[in-house]
Design an enzyme around this catalytic site. Structure first.
Site, PDB file in Angstrom:
ATOM      1  N   GLY A  15      49.673  66.967  25.201  1.00  0.00           N
ATOM      2  CA  GLY A  15      50.808  65.967  24.875  1.00  0.00           C
ATOM      3  C   GLY A  15      52.027  66.081  26.067  1.00  0.00           C
ATOM      4  CD  GLU A  37      54.851  70.463  20.864  1.00  0.00           C
ATOM      5  OE1 GLU A  37      54.457  69.564  21.472  1.00  0.00           O
ATOM      6  OE2 GLU A  37      54.473  70.657  19.759  1.00  0.00           O
ATOM      7  CG  ASP A  38      53.907  65.634  22.979  1.00  0.00           C
ATOM      8  OD1 ASP A  38      54.130  66.624  22.046  1.00  0.00           O
ATOM      9  OD2 ASP A  38      52.939  64.986  23.111  1.00  0.00           O
ATOM     10  CG  ASP A  87      55.125  64.824  13.929  1.00  0.00           C
ATOM     11  OD1 ASP A  87      54.892  65.839  13.772  1.00  0.00           O
ATOM     12  OD2 ASP A  87      54.522  63.674  14.334  1.00  0.00           O
ATOM     13  CE  LYS A 129      57.200  60.263  15.443  1.00  0.00           C
ATOM     14  NZ  LYS A 129      55.972  59.849  14.657  1.00  0.00           N
ATOM     15  CG  PHE A 137      51.245  56.927  15.943  1.00  0.00           C
ATOM     16  CD1 PHE A 137      51.081  58.100  15.586  1.00  0.00           C
ATOM     17  CD2 PHE A 137      50.614  56.178  16.906  1.00  0.00           C
ATOM     18  CE1 PHE A 137      50.228  59.050  16.718  1.00  0.00           C
ATOM     19  CE2 PHE A 137      49.751  56.845  17.456  1.00  0.00           C
ATOM     20  CZ  PHE A 137      49.361  58.368  17.415  1.00  0.00           C
ATOM     21  CG  ASP A 169      46.210  61.155  22.287  1.00  0.00           C
ATOM     22  OD1 ASP A 169      44.895  61.376  22.063  1.00  0.00           O
ATOM     23  OD2 ASP A 169      47.080  62.070  21.781  1.00  0.00           O
ATOM     24  NE  ARG A 173      45.972  63.072  25.517  1.00  0.00           N
ATOM     25  CZ  ARG A 173      46.570  63.764  24.582  1.00  0.00           C
ATOM     26  NH1 ARG A 173      48.132  63.844  24.431  1.00  0.00           N
ATOM     27  NH2 ARG A 173      46.146  64.271  23.428  1.00  0.00           N
TER      28      ARG A 173
END
Length: 179
Positions: free
Chosen positions: A46, A99-100, A103, A131, A152, A159, A165
């Site tokens: 990601g 990190e992308d 959560d 998040k 989401f 993705d 992506r």
């Protein structure tokens, strides 16, 4: 509106909004690491687009590594983090894990556990998205681009079962409509 597999997604963030956030994060990182030659560790798959843009805006010396981890199936976290690609030698280095999205934080906790055994000079975490509604770990995320609701999302490296992506924007899952 876009369709990926069986789900519909609606526009959430433009590529311009994302790039502004990336540039702000890069400026903060340059201010803190300008003379330290950090190693950025991108969490695949990601983070690849975010890391690429982040490094293009990081106007200082640095190196790049990747770790491949997986914790999602479909639209939800499995709770189990699997490692497919491990770290090289990071001894006595300033490491920034990129990190992308964060959560649950399970992936970051696992990476932190692994890196605590590597004799690093320093360790920081950077995430484009957080998040806060679901993140309940004690681990500090030092650099956060944007806090978002617990929806989401896909695009810009994120993705849904392999699709989305490559999108330059971010889309969020469309809520089911009651007829």
């Amino acid at each position: 509106m876009i369709q990926l597999h069986d789900l519909q997604f609606q526009p959430y963030l433009s590529s311009e909004e994302i790039q502004e956030t990336v540039q702000t994060l890069a400026s903060s990182l340059v201010a803190d690491y300008q003379d330290k030659n950090p190693i950025f560790v991108g969490v695949l798959n990601g983070a690849f687009m975010f890391l690429s843009d982040l490094l293009q805006n990081f106007n200082a010396s640095c190196e790049v590594e990747f770790v491949k981890m997986k914790s999602y199936e479909g639209t939800s976290s499995t709770g189990e983090v699997k490692i497919d690609l491990d770290f090289s030698d990071l001894t006595n280095r300033h490491v920034i894990v990129v990190e992308d999205i964060v959560d649950t934080g399970n992936t970051l906790v696992k990476i932190n556990e692994l890196l605590q055994t590597k004799n690093l000079k320093s360790l920081a975490f950077c995430s484009l998205f957080l998040k806060p509604e679901v993140y309940d770990k004690d681990l500090e995320i030092n650099y956060v681009g944007m806090a978002i609701p617990n929806k989401f999302i896909v695009g810009y490296g994120l993705d849904y079962n392999g699709l989305g992506r490559n999108l330059p924007e971010i889309y969020q899952l469309k809520e089911a409509q009651n007829d």
